[in-house]
Write an enzyme that holds these catalytic residues in place. Structure first.
Site, PDB file in Angstrom:
ATOM      1  N   PRO A  33     -45.103  -3.845 -58.994  1.00  0.00           N
ATOM      2  CA  PRO A  33     -44.227  -3.155 -59.952  1.00  0.00           C
ATOM      3  C   PRO A  33     -43.547  -1.906 -59.686  1.00  0.00           C
ATOM      4  O   PRO A  33     -44.015  -1.231 -59.047  1.00  0.00           O
ATOM      5  CB  PRO A  33     -45.362  -2.891 -61.107  1.00  0.00           C
ATOM      6  CG  PRO A  33     -46.466  -3.740 -60.819  1.00  0.00           C
ATOM      7  CD  PRO A  33     -46.665  -3.806 -59.395  1.00  0.00           C
ATOM      8  N   LYS A  82     -53.537  -0.119 -46.177  1.00  0.00           N
ATOM      9  CA  LYS A  82     -52.161   0.007 -46.007  1.00  0.00           C
ATOM     10  C   LYS A  82     -51.587  -1.243 -45.235  1.00  0.00           C
ATOM     11  O   LYS A  82     -52.283  -2.039 -44.708  1.00  0.00           O
ATOM     12  CB  LYS A  82     -51.410   1.479 -45.229  1.00  0.00           C
ATOM     13  CG  LYS A  82     -51.968   2.456 -46.111  1.00  0.00           C
ATOM     14  CD  LYS A  82     -51.074   2.703 -47.313  1.00  0.00           C
ATOM     15  CE  LYS A  82     -51.469   3.795 -48.133  1.00  0.00           C
ATOM     16  NZ  LYS A  82     -51.064   5.350 -47.499  1.00  0.00           N
ATOM     17  N   ILE A 105     -53.179  10.696 -41.501  1.00  0.00           N
ATOM     18  CA  ILE A 105     -52.311  11.614 -40.487  1.00  0.00           C
ATOM     19  C   ILE A 105     -52.783  13.121 -40.381  1.00  0.00           C
ATOM     20  O   ILE A 105     -52.469  13.734 -39.339  1.00  0.00           O
ATOM     21  CB  ILE A 105     -51.097  11.940 -41.455  1.00  0.00           C
ATOM     22  CG1 ILE A 105     -50.228  10.396 -41.943  1.00  0.00           C
ATOM     23  CG2 ILE A 105     -49.835  12.766 -41.036  1.00  0.00           C
ATOM     24  CD1 ILE A 105     -49.201  10.630 -42.804  1.00  0.00           C
ATOM     25  N   THR A 113     -43.213  12.848 -48.583  1.00  0.00           N
ATOM     26  CA  THR A 113     -42.933  11.500 -48.145  1.00  0.00           C
ATOM     27  C   THR A 113     -41.649  11.427 -48.690  1.00  0.00           C
ATOM     28  O   THR A 113     -41.074  11.936 -49.496  1.00  0.00           O
ATOM     29  CB  THR A 113     -43.988  10.743 -49.075  1.00  0.00           C
ATOM     30  OG1 THR A 113     -43.457   9.236 -48.864  1.00  0.00           O
ATOM     31  CG2 THR A 113     -43.972  11.005 -50.552  1.00  0.00           C
ATOM     32  N   ASP A 114     -40.918  10.380 -47.945  1.00  0.00           N
ATOM     33  CA  ASP A 114     -39.684   9.924 -48.390  1.00  0.00           C
ATOM     34  C   ASP A 114     -39.485   9.297 -49.349  1.00  0.00           C
ATOM     35  O   ASP A 114     -38.355   9.133 -50.151  1.00  0.00           O
ATOM     36  CB  ASP A 114     -38.807   9.119 -47.219  1.00  0.00           C
ATOM     37  CG  ASP A 114     -39.642   8.028 -47.018  1.00  0.00           C
ATOM     38  OD1 ASP A 114     -40.886   7.790 -47.513  1.00  0.00           O
ATOM     39  OD2 ASP A 114     -39.189   7.156 -46.111  1.00  0.00           O
ATOM     40  N   SER A 130     -52.501   8.906 -51.433  1.00  0.00           N
ATOM     41  CA  SER A 130     -51.338   8.384 -51.098  1.00  0.00           C
ATOM     42  C   SER A 130     -50.840   6.979 -51.274  1.00  0.00           C
ATOM     43  O   SER A 130     -49.954   6.569 -50.824  1.00  0.00           O
ATOM     44  CB  SER A 130     -51.223   8.762 -49.508  1.00  0.00           C
ATOM     45  OG  SER A 130     -52.351   8.032 -48.859  1.00  0.00           O
ATOM     46  N   ILE A 168     -59.451  20.642 -52.876  1.00  0.00           N
ATOM     47  CA  ILE A 168     -58.243  21.454 -53.081  1.00  0.00           C
ATOM     48  C   ILE A 168     -58.124  21.819 -54.718  1.00  0.00           C
ATOM     49  O   ILE A 168     -57.383  22.802 -54.689  1.00  0.00           O
ATOM     50  CB  ILE A 168     -57.018  21.093 -52.471  1.00  0.00           C
ATOM     51  CG1 ILE A 168     -56.570  19.847 -53.073  1.00  0.00           C
ATOM     52  CG2 ILE A 168     -57.135  20.931 -50.897  1.00  0.00           C
ATOM     53  CD1 ILE A 168     -55.114  19.282 -52.714  1.00  0.00           C
ATOM     54  N   ALA A 217     -44.216  10.534 -58.181  1.00  0.00           N
ATOM     55  CA  ALA A 217     -43.837  11.431 -58.849  1.00  0.00           C
ATOM     56  C   ALA A 217     -44.891  12.638 -58.457  1.00  0.00           C
ATOM     57  O   ALA A 217     -44.067  13.870 -58.697  1.00  0.00           O
ATOM     58  CB  ALA A 217     -43.998  10.775 -60.205  1.00  0.00           C
TER      59      ALA A 217
END
Length: 345
Positions: free
Chosen positions: A286, A194, A12, A130-131, A83, A58, A157
């Site tokens: 899981p 992904k 992204i 993120t959603d 991610s 970072i 989390a």
């Protein structure tokens, strides 16, 4: 504007870098170049005089202070993050260190720089999230900006924690922040771990296409270039302290998405048998969230943004891109974790 984009060599982040440069912004791309990053993603802008690259982590406060002081950005777009949910199940520590501690150090470096510049009110710290921080939905309903947080994986989390810190730095210190939460992205330059790129590459290699559970998990799919456009719009016109949900308005079950990709490949590069015959249902992840769906009313009503690419159009573009860019993805296949299932702990 001069933008400091963290994670700008990722999926992204690189889309944001390319779009920002096309829109006339200057960009400082800060990336640690971990396993999912690839400088080829930004090769098209690498020689531009308004582009600079800084390899830094970072979590390294000294490096951050130097970069802020040297480049003097007008805004930060924070996309650097671990991610992949499956990787977070196997190794949560990296997600806490990068997504939580890394965001903390970036916030503090940005706050120090902002104070040193006289606290300019046009400075922005845009945190991209993120959603998945909202948890799981049933068959009905959608996530809004007011949905309570309910993360279910170490990844979500860690992102929820970083969201809360960003809001706290605005409330406590006055740092001008913006926050966005997006649905599942897909498109060109997607690292091959992904779902969408894995399906494409396994099909091309005539390997089994693994689908978790019965494939009934539902996601809202957002074409990455639409997302980049939305992020820059929020940066330029969003209200300070406000959050915006960005969705593709394209819900699909995982099994339906996989079958759509297989049908596109059947048409564009026919094999000896239909690619859907490679689909295999495997044990579920899981804590696998059943459904995510975004209500994008706020960004639509306040900023006038809607996605421009349907799922059918976006998947067609994506499949064609992978067919045309084999050298890009083949070079990534030997990176750690690629090509094997993760997250079964």
């Amino acid at each position: 504007m001069k933008l400091l984009v963290t994670g700008g060599a990722g999926f992204i982040g690189s889309a944001v870098v390319r779009r920002a440069m096309a829109d006339g912004h200057s960009v400082v791309n800060l990336d640690a170049l971990t396993y999912a990053a690839c400088l080829e993603n930004v090769a098209s802008v690498a020689d531009h005089p308004d582009y600079a690259f800084e390899q830094a982590d970072i979590r390294d406060r000294a490096a951050l202070d130097r970069i802020f002081s040297q480049h003097r950005p007008d805004a930060v777009m924070h996309l650097a993050a671990e991610s992949h949910v499956d990787r977070s199940i196997d190794g949560p520590a990296t997600f806490i260190e990068t997504n939580v501690l890394g965001t903390f150090h970036l916030l503090e470096a940005a706050r120090s720089y902002w104070n040193g510049q006289g606290r300019p009110q046009d400075f922005r710290f845009h945190h991209i999230s993120t959603d998945e921080v909202f948890g799981s939905l049933g068959e009905e309903g959608m996530f809004t900006e007011e949905t309570p947080y309910d993360p279910r994986s170490p990844y979500s989390a860690s992102k929820a924690s970083s969201d809360h810190m960003v809001r706290a730095w605005q409330e406590t210190y006055g740092l001008p922040i913006l926050l966005t939460n997006c649905s599942n992205n897909y498109g060109p330059f997607h690292f091959p771990e992904k779902l969408v790129p894995v399906v494409i590459l396994n099909a091309l290699a005539n390997k089994p296409i693994a689908v978790y559970g019965k494939g009934e998990n539902v996601r809202d799919w957002l074409y990455v270039e639409d997302h980049a456009d939305a992020l820059l719009l929020v940066l330029e016109k969003g209200k300070v302290g406000r959050s915006y949900n960005i969705g593709g308005e394209n819900e699909a079950r995982n099994i339906d998405l996989v079958q759509m990709i297989c049908a596109i490949l059947d048409r564009l590069r026919p094999g000896t048998r239909p690619y859907a015959s490679l689909i295999e249902f495997v044990a579920d992840r899981p804590g696998h969230d059943l459904r995510y769906a975004i209500d994008p009313a706020r960004i639509r009503d306040e900023l006038g943004w809607r996605p421009s690419v349907t799922l059918e159009e976006g998947l067609e573009r994506t499949v064609r891109w992978y067919l045309d860019n084999e050298a890009w993805w083949r070079a990534l296949l030997d990176r750690e974790g690629v090509g094997r299932r993760l997250g079964t702990a």
